[in-house]
Every structure is written in structure tokens, then in C-alpha cells.
Design an enzyme around this catalytic site. Structure first.
Site, PDB file in Angstrom:
ATOM      1  N   MET A  80      -9.471  -0.282  -4.013  1.00 19.95           N
ATOM      2  CA  MET A  80     -10.525  -0.546  -5.000  1.00 19.95           C
ATOM      3  C   MET A  80      -9.984  -1.455  -6.100  1.00 19.95           C
ATOM      4  O   MET A  80     -10.577  -1.558  -7.178  1.00 19.95           O
ATOM      5  CB  MET A  80     -11.050   0.769  -5.571  1.00 19.95           C
ATOM      6  CG  MET A  80     -11.633   1.682  -4.483  1.00 19.95           C
ATOM      7  SD  MET A  80     -13.058   2.631  -5.011  1.00 19.95           S
ATOM      8  CE  MET A  80     -12.299   3.672  -6.265  1.00 19.95           C
ATOM      9  N   LYS A 106      -1.168  10.049  -1.556  1.00 20.43           N
ATOM     10  CA  LYS A 106      -1.626  10.688  -2.793  1.00 20.43           C
ATOM     11  C   LYS A 106      -3.046  11.210  -2.559  1.00 20.43           C
ATOM     12  O   LYS A 106      -3.389  12.302  -2.961  1.00 20.43           O
ATOM     13  CB  LYS A 106      -1.628   9.711  -3.966  1.00 20.43           C
ATOM     14  CG  LYS A 106      -2.075  10.406  -5.253  1.00 20.43           C
ATOM     15  CD  LYS A 106      -1.991   9.508  -6.452  1.00 20.43           C
ATOM     16  CE  LYS A 106      -3.196   8.605  -6.549  1.00 20.43           C
ATOM     17  NZ  LYS A 106      -4.444   9.305  -6.943  1.00 20.43           N
ATOM     18  N   ASP A 107      -3.855  10.415  -1.876  1.00 22.99           N
ATOM     19  CA  ASP A 107      -5.195  10.858  -1.491  1.00 22.99           C
ATOM     20  C   ASP A 107      -5.080  11.523  -0.123  1.00 22.99           C
ATOM     21  O   ASP A 107      -5.551  10.997   0.886  1.00 22.99           O
ATOM     22  CB  ASP A 107      -6.137   9.663  -1.471  1.00 22.99           C
ATOM     23  CG  ASP A 107      -6.177   8.958  -2.816  1.00 22.99           C
ATOM     24  OD1 ASP A 107      -6.689   9.542  -3.775  1.00 22.99           O
ATOM     25  OD2 ASP A 107      -5.657   7.833  -2.908  1.00 22.99           O
ATOM     26  N   HIS A 164      -0.097   0.588  -4.057  1.00 23.79           N
ATOM     27  CA  HIS A 164      -0.777  -0.345  -3.154  1.00 23.79           C
ATOM     28  C   HIS A 164       0.209  -1.354  -2.566  1.00 23.79           C
ATOM     29  O   HIS A 164       0.162  -1.678  -1.377  1.00 23.79           O
ATOM     30  CB  HIS A 164      -1.862  -1.137  -3.906  1.00 23.79           C
ATOM     31  CG  HIS A 164      -2.942  -0.295  -4.524  1.00 23.79           C
ATOM     32  ND1 HIS A 164      -3.081  -0.150  -5.881  1.00 23.79           N
ATOM     33  CD2 HIS A 164      -3.946   0.421  -3.963  1.00 23.79           C
ATOM     34  CE1 HIS A 164      -4.129   0.623  -6.142  1.00 23.79           C
ATOM     35  NE2 HIS A 164      -4.667   0.989  -4.989  1.00 23.79           N
ATOM     36  N   TYR A 174      -7.243  -3.183  -8.998  1.00 24.72           N
ATOM     37  CA  TYR A 174      -6.380  -2.734 -10.088  1.00 24.72           C
ATOM     38  C   TYR A 174      -5.076  -2.197  -9.477  1.00 24.72           C
ATOM     39  O   TYR A 174      -4.674  -1.057  -9.697  1.00 24.72           O
ATOM     40  CB  TYR A 174      -7.060  -1.683 -10.958  1.00 24.72           C
ATOM     41  CG  TYR A 174      -6.592  -1.750 -12.395  1.00 24.72           C
ATOM     42  CD1 TYR A 174      -6.993  -2.795 -13.216  1.00 24.72           C
ATOM     43  CD2 TYR A 174      -5.722  -0.790 -12.915  1.00 24.72           C
ATOM     44  CE1 TYR A 174      -6.552  -2.881 -14.529  1.00 24.72           C
ATOM     45  CE2 TYR A 174      -5.279  -0.883 -14.225  1.00 24.72           C
ATOM     46  CZ  TYR A 174      -5.687  -1.927 -15.024  1.00 24.72           C
ATOM     47  OH  TYR A 174      -5.235  -2.004 -16.318  1.00 24.72           O
TER      48      TYR A 174
END
Lengths: 310, 310
Positions: free
Chosen positions: B35, B179-180, B42, B37
Site C-alpha cells: 500500500m 508481520k501480517d 517492504h 509508504y
């Protein structure tokens, strides 16, 4: 003159490999998804498919995910050898038949194998078997009305198996019969909403000489039931004529059809006049609508419809 | 030494064309869906992606379908130019960035554009905007617990947007951060159940030097809140040590964590010890589990987890 026998593939990885090999040759693929026990309706989809793609693939799979445990999964008719013969009689035949054994068996035992109630209290034969499959595609508005009312998990099962077949077979174009009008619209919407790169084509209903819409389930009708079931198509045609002659009030048109079916000992599940795109009921015909009917004759549930384009 | 600037594509047809052209050259494609940022978490996915495929594609799209109207869609941070610069600093960079404007706008006005209540009374920002999108993918069991309890439409939105991105970008392998954790498991299950030909790889959590799990939302924490939020990772580490030293009763381990977070003024959404595959709560640790936590610090909801492999 019969076409050559199609290649029959049952393994999904092998199926995908075939499709990718075809695609790498720059050829386009048409898919005709079926549950087998083929009739002229299916075969006309095959003929049409030849006009839209370089190769034609047909799947034969009776999908337990769209049957509830109380429905007719176990008696759904099948005749694989007969299906292959019929396909060989279609000019051009089909290039490949995908005939998987079980598309929900992932080779693992599920830890959560009990039947679990879902929002509306309904489950399909998949949850009942506890194979661990738990991902479902829903087209939340279009799935609600018409057949969705009495078959609450049906379109969830259809959208999900079609997604699986699309992902395995990777077609460029897919064919659906407009007898299953709601199904066709649901698949169209699903393809748009999920960004599948697949063209969905709906083909006109094919009828027997007596007017009965072709269906694999017709085989379960007794000769008397079959005769009585003609009331569906006949009354739909009358309703269409009445509409074309100025009767645009849906209540009147619907009672024309329900009365005719009841007089023929049919049990009406629904008789609805809906917008062709949104499938929402209309009170008065002002634009393109479709008159959809589901009715029981004996133990057989039949559906049929007629488009009215005023 | 900075890599060359990635190709940026915003149109989905152009994106698919790019992927197919790459595939036709016999190259494999890795996808890192984000998403935006971007942070080191990432970027580590991008580095890992280079090890698994010939080309790397990254998507940047803040998906309204996974936010409820009361959540932080409007304040979700973004910095597209900064993201591109960061990607150019990763060895190898990325080959393409897919940055669509609106993946739910099909160029038609919907006839059913009012907000409609769904089973559990919750809708996403998509239904609220009335763009006519109505197809959703649900992983019905895995989506229920943990974050699914307080965010009932979140994973429906995630599974649906990932399906759309898979269908548009057609990757061979896709990367998700652990993390997710629940999200990663849901995507894995979805890929299996829907027969996507895509390998899903979960990558280890990347933490700042102080131990805070990296998240785009961390930018909203004040320095004091950030200091207090360290209680999550610290208490999770303590719980893991305690388990490794013989404390296998989950009630005790959970109260260790919830107490530590509350003492740091955090508001615990949940602290659960669950099976790594089924995500079902366990009472006593007997095999591989993951300890998952969600907690609010000020207006920021953070999640974190730690795997415990006894």
C-alpha cells in the site's frame, strides 16, 4: 464425419501446462464448462466456441460445492463415454476435455473438518466432507434473488468452481448458456470485478422440438411430467406476446405464468420479471427485462426464462 | 549505487500486457503487493523477490476495499516519489511499479449504489462509494479470528484485492510480510483453494533497531507512544523465552503480554496464541504456534507476532 477423439486430462497441473503450451504458440483458448451428460445445448456452445478461439477446451465436473447436502448431487446424471462420442460428432470436436476427479482435495487432512454453520445456516457438500476447502467467491447482490433464494449456497459454489477452472485452464473466452441466466450474469460480473482477462459469452437457450429448454436433469422427467413441464415455456411465450401487445404490468404477466404451471401440476419456486443486468424485480416493463421461472415437476426442478426487449 | 528508475504503469490492461510480454520471453515474475509508504520491511521483500524470479514487480495501491468507513483510509500515509527513490536504492531495484488509480471503477454507474448492509452489518469504503463492485473472496475460517474480530471486512478486502492484482499482474511468486501473519496464511489458503498457479512466500518481520516491527502506520506514533509501543515486542520476546523455559500454559503467557502492554498505556485488541496453520487458539503449547498481538497506542493500532516452535 466424426472428429478425432479429444485429449482427456484429469490432472490440474497437466491441464494448466497444456493451456500454457497452447498459449505460447500464440493460440487463443475457449472454455465450455459443463457438469457433463451433454445435450444439444452444450454442443451448440462448443460450435460457437470454435468461432471465437483457436482451440476449444471443455470441462466435465459435477461440482459438489454448488450442491447442498439435501440436493441431488448423488443422482446427477453422468455418461462420460457418451459425452466423448457426442463431442466427436460436433464439427471440429473439442481439443481437450478436462475431467478432474476432485478439485477440492488438496492432499491434506483438515484440522477443522466438522461441518460448520455459515452465516445463513447453509453449507455445501464440500464443508460436509471436511476437505478443508474454505475459500469462496461471492457476487453478493446478483446471487441473492431468483434461484439464490431457495439455493443459498448455489452461486457461491458456481462462482468458486468457475474461478478454479479459470485459474487452471486459463482460457481467453468462456461460454455459458443463457438458460442459466442468473449464473451467466453472475459470472460476467465476477469476471469484471475480479479482473479476469476472459471474455464471457452467453448463448441462446436450446430447446427440444416440443419447446422444453434442454437440461441434463430432463432425463429424470417421466413422459407425463415432461408433457406438463411444457407449460413453462408455453406460458413464458404467451407472457412475452402479451407484453409485446401492451400488457406491461408484471403482476398480471406473472399470474398468467404461475397459473398455467399450477394447472399443469407444477410447483412454482419463483416466477419473476427482472432487469436484464441488475436482476432486480420490476413492476412495470419499461426496458429490457427477462422473465425467469423455476418450478418443480415431480422430483425435478426446472428453470427457464425468456428475454423481453420492449 | 542507485538502480535505474522502474517503469511505472497505472493502467491495468497495460500492466497485464507487460506481464504477458515478460512471460513470453520465458521469464518468471515476482510480485510484492504494497500500500506504499515503503519501509525496510517492504524493501527486504524486494531483495528476497530477486532471488526467486527473473523480474520483480511491486504494486502500490491503498485498497479502499479493506477499510471500513470508520477506519483510517483518509489518513493512510503516502509518498510516491519517496517510494520510487527507496526502490532505486535496493540492489537490482524493481522492474515495474503498478500504481493504479482506482481498481474498483469499471466505468459504469451502478444502479444499486446505495450502501447496503451485508450479513454482519459491516461494509467497506467500496460499497459506501457505490461503484457497483460486488464480488468478494472470503477465506471463511481463517478470516474469522484475530484481526477479523475487530475488522470484519478487512480480510475479505485483502483477499479480493490480491485476487485482482494476481489476475492483472499474473505473477509466478508473491511476497508477503509475516508481520501480517493472518493475512499471509489467508493468501496462502486462498491460492491453494482457488488454484492460482502462484507460489506465496512469507518473509520474516523486519524491526527497527529498538525492536518495533516496521509498519507504515508507525509514522503516526508520537515519540512517547513509540517508546511505549516497544512493550509489545519486548513482552512477546519474554513470553517466547518463558515458553522455551517450560511455561506452556497460554493463559499465563497471554497475561504476561497483556499486562505489559497495559502498563505501558496500550489498549489490547487481542493477544492470542494460535496454531501456525489453522490459526485456532491453543490452551497449551504442544507444537508450532504463533503469538499474535494487536494493540492501540493513542490513535494507532499496531500488530506484531512471534513464532514459537517448541
Amino acid at each position: 464425419m466424426a472428429a478425432k477423439a479429444p485429449l482427456v486430462i484429469s490432472d490440474k497441473d497437466e491441464m494448466r501446462k497444456w493451456s500454457r503450451s497452447v498459449r505460447s504458440q500464440g493460440k487463443t483458448i475457449a472454455l465450455v464448462p459443463t457438469m457433463g451428460y451433454l445435450h444439444q445445448g452444450h454442443l451448440s456452445l462448443v460450435s460457437e466456441a470454435h468461432e471465437h478461439a483457436d482451440v476449444v477446451a471443455l470441462s466435465i465436473y459435477v461440482n459438489p460445492g454448488q450442491f447442498s447436502p439435501t440436493e441431488d448431487l448423488s443422482t446427477y446424471p453422468s455418461d462420460f463415454d457418451g459425452d466423448i462420442r457426442k463431442l466427436m460428432d460436433v464439427p471440429g470436436g473439442v481439443d481437450v476435455v478436462f475431467h478432474p476427479h476432485n478439485l477440492y482435495d488438496y492432499g491434506v487432512s483438515s484440522k477443522n473438518c466438522e461441518t460448520e454453520e455459515e452465516g445463513n445456516g447453509a453449507v455445501s457438500c464440500i464443508e460436509q466432507r471436511g476437505l478443508g476447502h474454505e475459500t469462496w467467491v461471492r457476487v453478493e447482490k446478483l446471487e441473492k434473488g431468483l434461484c439464490g433464494k431457495s439455493r443459498p449456497i448455489f452461486f457461491r459454489g458456481v462462482a468458486t468452481i468457475v474461478t478454479k477452472l479459470f485459474n487452471i485452464m486459463e482460457p481467453d473466452v468462456a461460454f455459458f448458456g443463457k438458460k442459466d441466466y442468473q449464473q451467466w450474469r453472475i459470472i460476467q460480473r465476477m469476471v469484471r470485478d475480479l479482473d479476469f482477462s476472459i471474455k464471457v459469452i452467453g448463448s441462446d437457450i436450446i430447446r427440444d422440438k416440443d419447446g422444453l429448454a434442454m437440461s441434463s436433469r430432463n432425463v429424470h422427467l417421466s413422459p407425463e411430467e415432461r408433457e406438463k413441464a411444457l407449460s413453462i415455456n408455453r406460458s413464458l411465450s404467451s407472457a412475452k406476446s402479451a407484453a409485446e401487445n401492451g400488457e406491461v404490468h408484471c403482476e398480471k404477466l406473472k399470474s398468467l405464468v404461475t397459473q398455467a404451471i399450477r394447472e399443469a401440476d407444477g410447483r412454482v419456486d419463483y416466477a419473476e420479471i427482472v432487469d436484464q443486468e441488475s436482476l432486480e424485480a420490476v413492476e412495470c416493463i419499461k426496458g429490457p427485462v427477462v422473465f425467469c421461472v423455476a418450478a418443480w415437476f415431480g422430483k425435478v426442478r426446472l428453470i427457464d426464462n425468456i428475454e423481453i426487449n420492449l
